[in-house]
Design a protein around this motif. Structure first.
Motif, PDB file in Angstrom:
ATOM      1  N   HIS A 295     -26.995  28.612   2.175  1.00 46.21           N
ATOM      2  CA  HIS A 295     -25.742  29.318   2.470  1.00 46.21           C
ATOM      3  C   HIS A 295     -25.891  30.807   2.158  1.00 46.21           C
ATOM      4  O   HIS A 295     -25.407  31.673   2.922  1.00 46.21           O
ATOM      5  CB  HIS A 295     -24.611  28.715   1.642  1.00 46.21           C
ATOM      6  N   CYS A 296     -26.573  31.114   1.070  1.00 40.54           N
ATOM      7  CA  CYS A 296     -26.836  32.509   0.720  1.00 40.54           C
ATOM      8  C   CYS A 296     -27.662  33.182   1.805  1.00 40.54           C
ATOM      9  O   CYS A 296     -27.371  34.325   2.200  1.00 40.54           O
ATOM     10  CB  CYS A 296     -27.560  32.574  -0.622  1.00 40.54           C
ATOM     11  N   LEU A 297     -28.685  32.491   2.304  1.00 41.04           N
ATOM     12  CA  LEU A 297     -29.531  33.068   3.346  1.00 41.04           C
ATOM     13  C   LEU A 297     -28.727  33.365   4.607  1.00 41.04           C
ATOM     14  O   LEU A 297     -28.864  34.440   5.211  1.00 41.04           O
ATOM     15  CB  LEU A 297     -30.679  32.102   3.657  1.00 41.04           C
ATOM     16  N   SER A 298     -27.878  32.444   5.015  1.00 41.62           N
ATOM     17  CA  SER A 298     -27.072  32.640   6.219  1.00 41.62           C
ATOM     18  C   SER A 298     -26.106  33.805   6.045  1.00 41.62           C
ATOM     19  O   SER A 298     -25.948  34.649   6.953  1.00 41.62           O
ATOM     20  CB  SER A 298     -26.314  31.359   6.557  1.00 41.62           C
ATOM     21  N   MET A 299     -25.463  33.895   4.879  1.00 40.65           N
ATOM     22  CA  MET A 299     -24.517  34.980   4.648  1.00 40.65           C
ATOM     23  C   MET A 299     -25.213  36.327   4.563  1.00 40.65           C
ATOM     24  O   MET A 299     -24.720  37.334   5.101  1.00 40.65           O
ATOM     25  CB  MET A 299     -23.733  34.712   3.352  1.00 40.65           C
ATOM     26  N   ARG A 300     -26.362  36.383   3.916  1.00 43.00           N
ATOM     27  CA  ARG A 300     -27.090  37.638   3.811  1.00 43.00           C
ATOM     28  C   ARG A 300     -27.557  38.120   5.186  1.00 43.00           C
ATOM     29  O   ARG A 300     -27.511  39.316   5.500  1.00 43.00           O
ATOM     30  CB  ARG A 300     -28.296  37.462   2.884  1.00 43.00           C
ATOM     31  N   LYS A 607     -43.153  21.783   4.792  1.00 41.17           N
ATOM     32  CA  LYS A 607     -43.200  23.065   4.096  1.00 41.17           C
ATOM     33  C   LYS A 607     -44.375  23.938   4.536  1.00 41.17           C
ATOM     34  O   LYS A 607     -44.307  25.168   4.398  1.00 41.17           O
ATOM     35  CB  LYS A 607     -43.278  22.836   2.578  1.00 41.17           C
ATOM     36  N   LYS A 608     -45.442  23.328   5.043  1.00 38.23           N
ATOM     37  CA  LYS A 608     -46.598  24.157   5.413  1.00 38.23           C
ATOM     38  C   LYS A 608     -46.309  25.056   6.611  1.00 38.23           C
ATOM     39  O   LYS A 608     -47.073  25.994   6.875  1.00 38.23           O
ATOM     40  CB  LYS A 608     -47.807  23.268   5.686  1.00 38.23           C
ATOM     41  N   PHE A 609     -45.221  24.806   7.357  1.00 38.43           N
ATOM     42  CA  PHE A 609     -44.848  25.658   8.480  1.00 38.43           C
ATOM     43  C   PHE A 609     -43.699  26.609   8.121  1.00 38.43           C
ATOM     44  O   PHE A 609     -43.152  27.262   9.005  1.00 38.43           O
ATOM     45  CB  PHE A 609     -44.434  24.801   9.681  1.00 38.43           C
ATOM     46  N   LEU A 610     -43.357  26.684   6.842  1.00 39.23           N
ATOM     47  CA  LEU A 610     -42.288  27.563   6.401  1.00 39.23           C
ATOM     48  C   LEU A 610     -42.866  28.928   6.046  1.00 39.23           C
ATOM     49  O   LEU A 610     -43.791  29.042   5.224  1.00 39.23           O
ATOM     50  CB  LEU A 610     -41.578  26.965   5.178  1.00 39.23           C
ATOM     51  N   ASN A 611     -42.347  29.969   6.670  1.00 40.55           N
ATOM     52  CA  ASN A 611     -42.774  31.334   6.387  1.00 40.55           C
ATOM     53  C   ASN A 611     -42.019  31.847   5.171  1.00 40.55           C
ATOM     54  O   ASN A 611     -40.847  32.223   5.256  1.00 40.55           O
ATOM     55  CB  ASN A 611     -42.523  32.235   7.605  1.00 40.55           C
ATOM     56  N   GLN A 612     -42.679  31.847   4.030  1.00 41.20           N
ATOM     57  CA  GLN A 612     -42.040  32.215   2.775  1.00 41.20           C
ATOM     58  C   GLN A 612     -42.232  33.684   2.418  1.00 41.20           C
ATOM     59  O   GLN A 612     -41.956  34.098   1.287  1.00 41.20           O
ATOM     60  CB  GLN A 612     -42.579  31.330   1.640  1.00 41.20           C
ATOM     61  N   GLU A 613     -42.727  34.486   3.356  1.00 43.91           N
ATOM     62  CA  GLU A 613     -42.956  35.905   3.084  1.00 43.91           C
ATOM     63  C   GLU A 613     -41.697  36.744   3.268  1.00 43.91           C
ATOM     64  O   GLU A 613     -41.674  37.908   2.863  1.00 43.91           O
ATOM     65  CB  GLU A 613     -44.066  36.434   3.992  1.00 43.91           C
ATOM     66  N   ASP A 614     -40.670  36.232   3.890  1.00 39.50           N
ATOM     67  CA  ASP A 614     -39.453  37.002   4.097  1.00 39.50           C
ATOM     68  C   ASP A 614     -38.779  37.276   2.747  1.00 39.50           C
ATOM     69  O   ASP A 614     -38.630  36.386   1.912  1.00 39.50           O
ATOM     70  CB  ASP A 614     -38.500  36.251   5.027  1.00 39.50           C
ATOM     71  N   GLN A 615     -38.352  38.516   2.547  1.00 36.23           N
ATOM     72  CA  GLN A 615     -37.780  38.916   1.270  1.00 36.23           C
ATOM     73  C   GLN A 615     -36.475  38.201   0.971  1.00 36.23           C
ATOM     74  O   GLN A 615     -36.165  37.886  -0.185  1.00 36.23           O
ATOM     75  CB  GLN A 615     -37.555  40.432   1.272  1.00 36.23           C
ATOM     76  N   LEU A 616     -35.695  37.901   2.007  1.00 35.64           N
ATOM     77  CA  LEU A 616     -34.414  37.240   1.785  1.00 35.64           C
ATOM     78  C   LEU A 616     -34.586  35.836   1.204  1.00 35.64           C
ATOM     79  O   LEU A 616     -33.708  35.340   0.491  1.00 35.64           O
ATOM     80  CB  LEU A 616     -33.620  37.173   3.092  1.00 35.64           C
ATOM     81  N   LEU A 617     -35.698  35.183   1.502  1.00 36.64           N
ATOM     82  CA  LEU A 617     -35.931  33.848   0.947  1.00 36.64           C
ATOM     83  C   LEU A 617     -36.063  33.901  -0.570  1.00 36.64           C
ATOM     84  O   LEU A 617     -35.512  33.050  -1.282  1.00 36.64           O
ATOM     85  CB  LEU A 617     -37.189  33.230   1.571  1.00 36.64           C
ATOM     86  N   SER A 618     -36.780  34.882  -1.060  1.00 40.81           N
ATOM     87  CA  SER A 618     -36.933  35.005  -2.511  1.00 40.81           C
ATOM     88  C   SER A 618     -35.639  35.472  -3.169  1.00 40.81           C
ATOM     89  O   SER A 618     -35.301  35.044  -4.280  1.00 40.81           O
ATOM     90  CB  SER A 618     -38.069  35.973  -2.836  1.00 40.81           C
ATOM     91  N   GLU A 619     -34.890  36.347  -2.483  1.00 41.73           N
ATOM     92  CA  GLU A 619     -33.637  36.830  -3.063  1.00 41.73           C
ATOM     93  C   GLU A 619     -32.586  35.729  -3.150  1.00 41.73           C
ATOM     94  O   GLU A 619     -31.770  35.716  -4.079  1.00 41.73           O
ATOM     95  CB  GLU A 619     -33.100  37.999  -2.232  1.00 41.73           C
ATOM     96  N   CYS A 620     -32.605  34.812  -2.194  1.00 38.26           N
ATOM     97  CA  CYS A 620     -31.655  33.691  -2.213  1.00 38.26           C
ATOM     98  C   CYS A 620     -32.215  32.451  -2.901  1.00 38.26           C
ATOM     99  O   CYS A 620     -31.583  31.390  -2.891  1.00 38.26           O
ATOM    100  CB  CYS A 620     -31.235  33.336  -0.783  1.00 38.26           C
ATOM    101  N   ASN A 621     -33.414  32.586  -3.479  1.00 39.20           N
ATOM    102  CA  ASN A 621     -34.038  31.476  -4.220  1.00 39.20           C
ATOM    103  C   ASN A 621     -34.189  30.237  -3.348  1.00 39.20           C
ATOM    104  O   ASN A 621     -33.833  29.116  -3.728  1.00 39.20           O
ATOM    105  CB  ASN A 621     -33.212  31.149  -5.467  1.00 39.20           C
ATOM    106  N   VAL A 622     -34.718  30.461  -2.149  1.00 34.84           N
ATOM    107  CA  VAL A 622     -34.958  29.358  -1.221  1.00 34.84           C
ATOM    108  C   VAL A 622     -36.347  28.790  -1.511  1.00 34.84           C
ATOM    109  O   VAL A 622     -37.357  29.403  -1.181  1.00 34.84           O
ATOM    110  CB  VAL A 622     -34.858  29.825   0.240  1.00 34.84           C
ATOM    111  N   HIS A 623     -36.396  27.633  -2.141  1.00 34.72           N
ATOM    112  CA  HIS A 623     -37.658  26.961  -2.460  1.00 34.72           C
ATOM    113  C   HIS A 623     -37.489  25.465  -2.204  1.00 34.72           C
ATOM    114  O   HIS A 623     -37.334  24.677  -3.137  1.00 34.72           O
ATOM    115  CB  HIS A 623     -38.052  27.201  -3.919  1.00 34.72           C
ATOM    116  N   PRO A 624     -37.474  25.039  -0.954  1.00 35.94           N
ATOM    117  CA  PRO A 624     -37.268  23.613  -0.648  1.00 35.94           C
ATOM    118  C   PRO A 624     -38.458  22.764  -1.078  1.00 35.94           C
ATOM    119  O   PRO A 624     -39.552  23.262  -1.248  1.00 35.94           O
ATOM    120  CB  PRO A 624     -37.092  23.603   0.869  1.00 35.94           C
TER     121      PRO A 624
END
Length: 624
Positions: A295-300, A607-624
């Motif tokens: 939800h944080c990722l979508s709102m950001r 998860k191996k196809f998830l691009n975790q380099e986007d800054q918003l993922l780390s800011e929203c603590n997206v770690h599935p």
């Protein structure tokens, strides 16, 4: 004289005979007296030599007790055991501690304890391999009782249905034994407390029980496992055990204790039912609610979109969006992360991605987040188009229903299977098209064939071969789930005419011939079936299931099972080799890979196809 002499001689003979008789009597009496003295003496000496009384009477009298008789019997029994028992090798004996070598003495002591309460029974020796801690002593006792006292070297009868074999195969080590022990003690103490509290003479015991109950309640409110227990818990367990033992020794009315036990049991059952219902509700809430990080990722993303109005969000590629010669993929999703993983996996596994066009259909709430995300993240040479279903020209249809029902619909179906004399219940998940899927020919008027993908799938192989399949006049190419037949869904399908032996088809990976669809006008067929169904108390999802299965009756082209493997969202028993061979993995079920509820052993394929380099993922603590 002759007469007198004769008379005197006769008298002498009589006197002699009388003396002999008297002597015989005296000897007989003496013999009897001596024999009467020897027999008791011999009996007493025999008792003394046979029983070895440690405390002889100073007066010479040796008392005979039942304990002595039992010891005498046990001694002879032990002698027989030593003679008849098989010899134990030295290697086996060396594995036992010294205390275990005195087995016969422990046996005799145990036997004696049944007849005399004075002799204490020594506890069995503890093997030296166990840790010498107070925790292990308590835990070991409870664990042995939890396993039902089964010996590891128990000889089981090798035959079908042997309970001994079943118990050995299904034996489980009890976890958190001390917590379970505390709960059991609390249960018993609560049952005895009301009866003890009514006795004026047991004020001290009443206070001890109340204090122990309060301490255990406080400990259990803070600790759920043995690791969380505070130090010194062993002493609390011993104090509670001592109080319970003393309470059991107090004569009370058993009916009161029994009544209290039943009341506590009823309260426990009610509490268990409440927690079970609460757990089911919270589980469904966790499944249906978007995680806070997503939800944080979508709102950001939405905020960033409106903060950069001058950025060109989508290049002018209308010609590619409507080119029927390209490979068009349609995705219905409100999940930015899921749709991104799906597109990324499809592109990375394709031999050529220049001809790939992805159409992502979403609602107005997630539209701007989707647009910015796919602008910030490129997928090689593939093209991504984001469409807002609320802005589509669908005036002839109820938009409220379409917005509510535009994602693929999943159903959990309970089926009964008969296996010999037993009946088993199995759960199956079926996913089908939603109301919006039946507007595909209208939305993409210039296209003739599309591949429809659910957002809970991940692609592992090139899908370009799907475009070369000749479906022979069929409209919907799908993987069938033959574990569920239409006849088993009679309660959902009603009395309509259909082949009861045909298999149910699954959404997730579907190749749709839009040209053939338009020829048969299947959209009108689906809408007619929906109108014919009496809505009543039936949900829109149930209507969609019935309409979907009946609309494509005899129009489903069965894809090979290697194309798609379903069940990764609910089935823990899938074969890893089958997962690696499948072209598409479908996480149908409640345990989606982006949720914490997801099955861990299947998450890595997503998860191996998830691009975790986007800054918003780390800011929203997206770690599935």
């Amino acid at each position: 004289m002759k007469g007198g002499g004769g008379g005197g001689g006769g008298g002498a003979v009589l006197v002699t005979t009388g003396k002999r008789r008297w002597r015989s009597l005296v000897i007989g009496v003496l013999f009897l007296v001596i024999l009467s003295m020897l027999v008791p003496l011999a009996f007493l000496l025999g008792l003394h030599n046979g029983f070895h009384s440690p405390n002889p009477n100073p007066n010479g009298y040796v008392p005979v007790h039942k304990t002595s008789i039992v010891n005498y019997r046990s001694t002879h029994i032990n002698d027989l055991v030593k003679k008849l028992a098989p010899n134990i090798s030295k290697d086996v004996r060396s594995n036992f501690p010294d205390g275990a070598k005195t087995e016969t003495s422990d046996m005799s002591a145990t036997d004696t304890s049944h007849h005399s309460k004075v002799t204490p029974v020594s506890p069995p020796a503890v093997p030296q391999s166990l840790p010498n801690t107070s925790n292990s002593k308590i835990a070991g006792t409870v664990a042995d009782s939890g396993r039902g006292g089964v010996d590891e070297n128990e000889n089981c009868e090798l035959k079908f249905g042997s309970y001994c074999l079943w118990r050995r195969e299904h034996r489980e080590e009890m976890k958190d034994t001390m917590v379970k022990k505390l709960k059991d003690q609390l249960f018993v103490a609560r049952a005895y407390y009301p009866s003890i509290a009514k006795l004026p003479s047991q004020d001290k015991l009443t206070r001890a029980l109340r204090q122990n109950i309060q301490e255990v309640e406080r400990v259990l409110s803070e600790s759920a496992t043995d690791v969380d227990l505070p130090p010194g818990i062993e002493k609390k367990i011993q104090r509670m055990e001592a109080a319970i033992t003393k309470a059991k020794s107090v004569p009370v009315d058993c009916s009161n204790v029994d009544k209290k036990f039943r009341q506590i049991l009823d309260m426990t059952n009610d509490e268990a039912n409440f927690h079970m219902k609460q757990s089911a509700f919270l589980y469904q809430l966790a499944v249906q609610t978007m995680p806070k990080s997503l939800h944080c990722l979508s709102m950001r993303l939405t905020v960033e979109y409106f903060k950069s109005p001058s950025v060109v969000m989508e290049l002018s590629q209308a010609d590619r969006f409507s080119d029927p010669s390209l490979h068009h993929y349609v995705i219905f999703s409100t999940n930015v992360l899921a749709s991104s993983v799906l597109i990324n996996s499809t592109v990375l596994c394709a031999r050529e991605n220049k001809n790939q066009v992805f159409h992502v259909l979403t609602d107005g709430q997630n539209y701007f987040a989707m647009k910015l995300w796919f602008f910030r993240n490129t997928f090689k040479e593939a093209t991504v188009q984001v469409l807002n279903i609320e802005q589509l020209n669908l005036e002839s249809h109820d938009k409220a229903i379409l917005i509510h029902m535009f994602l693929p619909v999943e159903y959990r179906v309970s089926l009964l299977s008969v296996d010999g004399p037993s009946i088993h219940s199995k759960m199956q998940y079926i996913s089908v098209f939603s109301h919006l899927h039946y507007l595909l020919p209208e939305i993409f008027q210039s296209l003739t064939k599309v591949v429809v993908l659910d957002d809970d799938v991940v692609v592992q192989k090139d899908l370009s071969a799907l475009w070369d399949i000749n479906m022979g006049g069929k409209v919907n190419g799908a993987v069938q789930s033959c574990s569920v037949s239409l006849g088993q869904l009679k309660s959902y399908l009603g009395e309509n005419s259909y082949d009861k032996n045909s298999c149910a088809w699954m959404s997730g990976l579907n190749i749709v011939d839009l040209a053939r669809w338009r020829e048969l006008d299947l959209t009108k067929t689906y809408q007619r079936l929906v109108r014919e169904v009496s809505m009543g108390e039936e949900s829109k999802e149930a209507v969609a299931l019935r309409g979907s299965l009946l609309t494509f009756q005899d129009l489903v082209y069965a894809l090979d099972g290697v194309w798609a493997l379903s069940g990764l969202g609910h089935d823990y028993g899938l074969n890893i080799e089958a997962i690696k061979k499948a072209a598409v993995l479908h996480y149908n079920g409640n345990m989606k890979p982006w949720l914490e509820l997801g099955i861990p052993r299947y998450k890595k394929f997503w998860k191996k196809f998830l691009n975790q380099e986007d800054q918003l993922l780390s800011e929203c603590n997206v770690h599935p």
